[in-house]
Design an enzyme around this catalytic site. Structure first.
Site, PDB file in Angstrom:
ATOM      1  CB  SER A 145      -4.192  -2.618   5.435  1.00 15.61           C
ATOM      2  OG  SER A 145      -3.090  -3.447   5.773  1.00 15.61           O
ATOM      3  CE1 TYR A 158      -7.342  -4.989   9.775  1.00 16.07           C
ATOM      4  CE2 TYR A 158      -5.534  -5.363   8.235  1.00 16.07           C
ATOM      5  CZ  TYR A 158      -6.220  -4.534   9.107  1.00 16.07           C
ATOM      6  OH  TYR A 158      -5.779  -3.239   9.302  1.00 16.07           O
TER       7      TYR A 158
END
Length: 256
Positions: A145, A158
């Site tokens: 990500s 996350y």
């Protein structure tokens, strides 16, 4: 289509919607027999039905990859059986995104996010690689990500899991290359939300203002990059994280 994945088999986790679904559909369109995997049987059945209607090959396997090694081993075994004894391509896509602030994150949430986002793909990869190597090699693609490398005020938990997956990509590339297994990752940027909410732009759309792309991306854009890494066209690519983020992390953002 050019059938770049003709006669290949693939397991894509978290592929009942969004990016994972786009990857499964792209693989099937290029000739692969794909295992669509996830927790929701109804969504999985719809994805498989769509792939088959388009002339592709796909099967659904339900799996709740919560981080337990047994759940990962079970999926690997069932996928091999369904695919005729081998998995040529593994895409570690499944993930969850609770984003409380650090001080508001309890231990249960911490363990859950690391279980799904790191432990599950770790043990799934461990279960897939030996047989993959025995079959002559294969490809593993992880999903990272953009926020693993560009801090945002929320989402520390996350983003740290995605940083772990990008680190594992490099480590696995070194570890598994002698076995004929090639490992890379794709780092998606801000992707089009499943459905607009109201007239105001989403936070993701705001964050993409001033980038080279000027707006959010689509699941298909991520799938195209994953497809390339899975194909023989990327045979000389090892241990690389491919940024598909509209220039968000690599180029200075100019405020509009």
């Amino acid at each position: 289509m050019s059938e770049r994945l003709r006669n290949r088999t693939a397991l894509v986790t978290g592929s009942t919607s969004n990016i994972g679904q786009a990857i499964a559909e792209a693989f099937a369109a290029e000739g692969a027999h794909v295992i669509v995997s996830g927790r929701n049987r109804d969504r999985g059945a719809r994805v498989v039905e769509g792939i088959r209607a388009a002339g592709g090959r796909a099967d659904f396997l339900a799996a709740d990859l919560d981080g337990g090694a047994e759940a990962s081993r079970s999926l690997a075994e069932r996928a091999r059986e369904t695919l005729g004894g081998r998995i040529d391509i593994l895409v570690n896509n499944a993930g969850i995104y609770p984003a409380p602030g650090t001080a508001d994150t309890d231990e249960t949430t911490f363990d859950q996010v690391y279980g799904v986002n790191v432990k599950a793909p770790f043990f799934l990869t461990a279960a897939v690689v030996p047989a993959m190597a025995d079959s002559g090699g294969g490809v593993i693609i992880n999903l990272g990500s953009w926020i693993a490398r560009l801090g945002v005020p929320r989402g520390a938990l996350y983003s740290s899991t995605k940083g772990a997956m990008e680190t594992l990509t490099r480590a696995w590339a070194a570890e598994f290359a002698p076995l004929g297994v090639r490992v890379n990752a794709v780092s998606p940027g801000v992707i089009l939300p499943p459905a607009p909410v109201g007239d105001e732009p989403s936070p993701g759309e705001v964050m993409m203002k001033g980038t080279p792309a000027g707006g959010v991306g689509t699941p298909a854009a991520i799938a195209a990059a994953v497809l390339w890494l899975a194909s023989d066209e990327a045979a000389f690519v090892h241990g690389t994280v491919v940024d598909v983020d509209g220039g968000r992390t690599g180029v200075a953002v100019i405020a509009a």
